[in-house]
Design a protein around this motif. Structure first.
Motif, PDB file in Angstrom:
ATOM      1  N   LEU A 146       0.822  -1.208   0.000  1.00 50.08           N
ATOM      2  CA  LEU A 146       0.000   0.000   0.000  1.00 50.08           C
ATOM      3  C   LEU A 146       0.856   1.259   0.000  1.00 50.08           C
ATOM      4  O   LEU A 146       0.552   2.227  -0.711  1.00 50.08           O
ATOM      5  CB  LEU A 146      -0.935  -0.012   1.214  1.00 50.08           C
ATOM      6  CG  LEU A 146      -2.035  -1.078   1.192  1.00 50.08           C
ATOM      7  CD1 LEU A 146      -2.666  -1.225   2.567  1.00 50.08           C
ATOM      8  CD2 LEU A 146      -3.095  -0.732   0.152  1.00 50.08           C
ATOM      9  N   ALA A 193      -3.165   6.023   0.146  1.00 49.22           N
ATOM     10  CA  ALA A 193      -2.987   4.650  -0.305  1.00 49.22           C
ATOM     11  C   ALA A 193      -4.342   3.976  -0.436  1.00 49.22           C
ATOM     12  O   ALA A 193      -5.223   4.155   0.398  1.00 49.22           O
ATOM     13  CB  ALA A 193      -2.125   3.880   0.689  1.00 49.22           C
ATOM     14  N   GLY A 209      -2.091  -0.052  -4.759  1.00 53.74           N
ATOM     15  CA  GLY A 209      -1.072  -1.014  -4.345  1.00 53.74           C
ATOM     16  C   GLY A 209      -0.959  -2.191  -5.290  1.00 53.74           C
ATOM     17  O   GLY A 209       0.141  -2.557  -5.716  1.00 53.74           O
TER      18      GLY A 209
END
Length: 366
Positions: free
Chosen positions: A237, A248, A253
């Motif tokens: 992340l 994030a 991610g």
């Protein structure tokens, strides 16, 4: 599947069939971090203090190893930097991560493997405890971490005498501040106000960048040794936020991981929904895992070692996987991967056969 040091295929079966990799997926997450952040990279947390209001501000940036020892060191750092006589409120800014991230494969239990991610998480959002027969009460199982009163009810409700629990959500959000307040009071710096979730003081000067005591390769060695799902997804992340901008998110991610795999490893069609291997939705073929292992060779010593086997396991209820390197008689590395998505057989007999092949082949090269 087993290949030689020169990439010669020594044996394989169903090598192109997509399989659930379980925790062997962490090899890709770790490789991506090592190649893009660098082994010496250190996570950091921002600190600021307002002498006027006596408020202390922390802004997390996803440190996956923000443990008690680090919080105590952070307390020492802010004392020497700001020289506060007292602190009113401790403000925790977690905006670097989206607040609504749900990692596929996690549940809602109090078990540590269901630990949730976040920009500012202390001790993996967990607490380890044990029963003291002498004191007739629960105590911390880790001397560096105090047993705070707010945790006692959840410990009793767990029904365990010894173990680690996931912190309840209301405590989880305040836990870094609660621990920091404890360590500050030990240094005779009283915290008289509250632990508050709010925004960082951008106008405060100076802003201190508190660097982790652990380099990335040290973090990853611990991650791999304990197969820590929380740490793997924290790193995934944080990489996504660094690449695409905060906050994030799971999409950022996984996009970053898949982008690295496609560009650097030429892996076109792997399926990744998180970075730890906890989810059954992940899919990687053995031949693709071998490609990851080839790239991971310079870092193979971060893995566990058993005899001549540097390895990472992956286990779910009906999944048994193992990937790593067998060291031959010629002192060279032979990458291998075993992926079993059923429960009838284990990896032991297959691993034994692979070791025999490596021993026979490498003996002639030694």
């Amino acid at each position: 599947m087993l290949v030689g040091p020169d990439d010669t295929e020594m044996c394989s079966l169903n090598k192109t069939t997509p399989m659930i990799p379980a925790s062997t997926l962490k090899l890709l997450t770790c490789l991506t971090a090592l190649k893009t952040l660098g082994p010496s990279y250190r996570f950091n947390t921002l600190i600021a203090y307002s002498p006027k209001t006596q408020r202390l501000f922390l802004k997390g940036q996803g440190d996956p190893l923000f443990i008690s020892e680090e919080l105590k060191r952070l307390g020492d750092k802010l004392i020497t930097s700001f020289h506060p006589e007292r602190i009113s409120d401790i403000i925790l800014d977690t905006s670097f991560f989206s607040p609504d991230i749900t990692i596929p494969g996690t549940g809602r239990s109090t078990n540590p493997y269901d630990a949730t991610t976040g920009a500012l998480c202390a001790n993996f959002n967990t607490f380890r405890f044990k029963w003291s027969q002498r004191e007739k009460t629960f105590i911390s199982a880790e001397p560096q971490t105090p047993l705070l009163n707010v945790l006692k009810k959840d410990i009793r409700n767990s029904g365990l005498k010894d173990g680690r629990i996931l912190l309840a959500e209301p405590i989880r959000k305040k836990y870094p501040g609660l621990l920091l307040a404890h360590f500050l009071k030990e240094k005779h710096i009283p915290v008289t106000g509250k632990i508050i979730s709010s925004t960082f003081c951008e106008a405060c000067t100076p802003v201190i960048k508190f660097e982790s005591n652990f380099s990335l390769d040290e973090v990853l060695e611990k991650l791999l040794a304990f197969s820590n799902n929380f740490m793997a997804n924290q790193i995934m992340l944080a990489m996504g936020a660094n690449a695409f901008g905060p906050p994030a998110t799971l999409e950022k991610g996984t996009t970053y991981l898949k982008g690295f795999a496609k560009k650097n490893l030429l892996l076109q069609d792997i399926k990744l929904v998180e970075g730890s291997g906890l989810s059954r939705q992940n899919r990687i073929a053995a031949v693709q895992m071998i490609r990851i292992l080839k790239a991971f060779k310079p870092y193979h010593r971060l893995l566990r070692l058993d005899g001549n086997d540097f390895y990472k396991t992956g286990t779910l209820s009906d999944v048994r996987c193992r990937a790593g390197y067998l060291v031959g008689e010629d002192k060279k590395l032979y990458p291998y991967v075993i992926m079993l998505n059923e429960t009838q057989n284990g990896v032991g007999s297959i691993l034994k056969e692979l070791k025999q092949k490596v021993r026979k082949t490498s003996a002639g090269n030694a």
